[in-house]
Design an enzyme around this catalytic site. Structure first.
Site, PDB file in Angstrom:
ATOM      1  N   LYS A  95       0.873  -1.172   0.000  1.00 28.43           N
ATOM      2  CA  LYS A  95       0.000   0.000   0.000  1.00 28.43           C
ATOM      3  C   LYS A  95       0.910   1.222   0.000  1.00 28.43           C
ATOM      4  O   LYS A  95       1.631   1.473   0.963  1.00 28.43           O
ATOM      5  CB  LYS A  95      -0.921   0.014   1.216  1.00 28.43           C
ATOM      6  CG  LYS A  95      -1.867   1.219   1.192  1.00 28.43           C
ATOM      7  CD  LYS A  95      -2.667   1.350   2.471  1.00 28.43           C
ATOM      8  CE  LYS A  95      -3.509   2.614   2.421  1.00 28.43           C
ATOM      9  NZ  LYS A  95      -4.141   2.899   3.735  1.00 28.43           N
ATOM     10  N   GLY A 156      -8.680   9.169   9.413  1.00 29.09           N
ATOM     11  CA  GLY A 156      -9.066   9.219  10.815  1.00 29.09           C
ATOM     12  C   GLY A 156     -10.127  10.234  11.163  1.00 29.09           C
ATOM     13  O   GLY A 156     -10.458  10.404  12.336  1.00 29.09           O
ATOM     14  N   ALA A 182      -9.915   5.671   3.962  1.00 28.00           N
ATOM     15  CA  ALA A 182      -9.797   6.876   4.799  1.00 28.00           C
ATOM     16  C   ALA A 182     -11.121   7.620   4.926  1.00 28.00           C
ATOM     17  O   ALA A 182     -11.831   7.841   3.953  1.00 28.00           O
ATOM     18  CB  ALA A 182      -8.716   7.815   4.282  1.00 28.00           C
ATOM     19  N   GLY A 183     -11.434   7.981   6.163  1.00 27.26           N
ATOM     20  CA  GLY A 183     -12.597   8.809   6.448  1.00 27.26           C
ATOM     21  C   GLY A 183     -13.869   8.059   6.770  1.00 27.26           C
ATOM     22  O   GLY A 183     -14.841   8.647   7.239  1.00 27.26           O
ATOM     23  N   ASN A 204     -10.011   1.463   9.556  1.00 28.80           N
ATOM     24  CA  ASN A 204      -9.122   1.277  10.700  1.00 28.80           C
ATOM     25  C   ASN A 204      -9.640   2.037  11.918  1.00 28.80           C
ATOM     26  O   ASN A 204     -10.140   1.456  12.881  1.00 28.80           O
ATOM     27  CB  ASN A 204      -7.708   1.706  10.353  1.00 28.80           C
ATOM     28  CG  ASN A 204      -6.681   1.419  11.455  1.00 28.80           C
ATOM     29  OD1 ASN A 204      -5.503   1.634  11.280  1.00 28.80           O
ATOM     30  ND2 ASN A 204      -7.103   0.923  12.611  1.00 28.80           N
ATOM     31  N   THR A 205      -9.560   3.363  11.868  1.00 23.94           N
ATOM     32  CA  THR A 205      -9.886   4.185  13.031  1.00 23.94           C
ATOM     33  C   THR A 205     -11.283   3.907  13.570  1.00 23.94           C
ATOM     34  O   THR A 205     -11.474   3.774  14.787  1.00 23.94           O
ATOM     35  CB  THR A 205      -9.756   5.676  12.682  1.00 23.94           C
ATOM     36  OG1 THR A 205      -8.400   5.950  12.314  1.00 23.94           O
ATOM     37  CG2 THR A 205     -10.126   6.550  13.872  1.00 23.94           C
TER      38      THR A 205
END
EC number: 2.8.1.10
Length: 256
Positions: A95, A156, A182-183, A204-205
């Site tokens: 990645k 995040g 992301a987001g 993830n977050t």
């Protein structure tokens, strides 16, 4: 079934390894998510030994590892990190992340395209994290990237699909898998991404910082499955006008 380069995945949910309270919780959440592809930052892993607190449980879980170059600020730094990862982990999957501004963590489009082209030539399977720019995504595809990973919102931020209009264009024109990265903050964001045509999402977050990461991971798994099934089922088209669900005219005529 999702195919990227030489691998196939049953799950359309990819997960990360950062921000978890413990390695045990990380593994439990990944298992609950059903994810088969897990990304990890090379800067957080001790590459000299496989009993690293993050690396060892991931290897034991049997997931496909996707090392990332998070922390790299230039193409040169990312390429250096990529070669370290390939030597240490025995994988040519990568990645690609290059974000020079630590405050916003937005990907550098120029350095990303430069690094991607070189890494593909060096035998890497490159999945670049990039802005939701249809032109850039097409260029990344043309230089040989195995997939593109445009952002939904800043890393995040949990803001969701703030770049939806651009994501729709990227998805429509892509001939490689599109992974929204992301987001994504709640499971409904993930479902929306799959409904609109994305091939997968990376989360993830939203999982790691939840009060109950394991159940949140399970919720994301179900949301991704629901979004994919909804898309495959052929949703009805949107309309500016109301359409009765029951034929009232025939009922009134029969009663007359």
């Amino acid at each position: 079934m999702l195919r990227i380069a030489d691998k196939t995945f049953d799950s359309h949910l990819f997960t990360g390894t950062g921000k978890f309270a413990s390695s045990q919780l990380m593994v439990e959440a990944i298992r609950a998510s059903g994810s088969q592809l897990v990304t990890l930052a090379m800067k957080r892993v001790d590459l000299r030994q496989h009993n690293d607190a993050i690396l060892e449980p991931l290897i034991a879980a049997g997931v496909t590892l996707l090392p990332n170059t998070s922390g790299a600020k230039t193409a040169e730094e990312a390429i250096f990190a990529a070669h370290l990862a390939r030597e240490a982990l025995g994988t040519n999957w990568l990645k690609l992340e290059i974000h020079p501004d630590a405050r916003w963590l937005l990907p550098d489009p120029i350095e990303t395209l430069k690094a991607a082209e070189m890494l593909v030539q060096q035998g890497f399977v490159v999945l670049p994290y990039c802005g939701a720019d249809p032109v850039l995504c097409k260029r990344l595809e043309e230089v040989g990237c195995a997939a593109v990973m445009p952002l939904g919102a800043p890393i995040g931020s949990n803001q969701g699909l703030e770049t939806r209009a651009m994501l729709e264009i990227i998805i429509q024109q892509a001939t490689v898998p599109v992974v929204v990265d992301a987001g994504i903050g709640v499971p409904s964001h993930a479902a929306q991404a799959l409904e609109m045509g994305a091939d997968a999402v990376l989360v993830n977050t939203a999982i790691a910082v939840a009060d109950d990461p394991v159940n949140m991971a399970k919720a994301f798994r179900l949301a991704v499955e629901a979004g994919l099934l909804a898309r495959q089922s052929g949703p009805g088209s949107r309309s500016h006008f109301a359409h009765a669900t029951s034929p009232l005219t025939g009922f009134l005529e029969a009663s007359a």
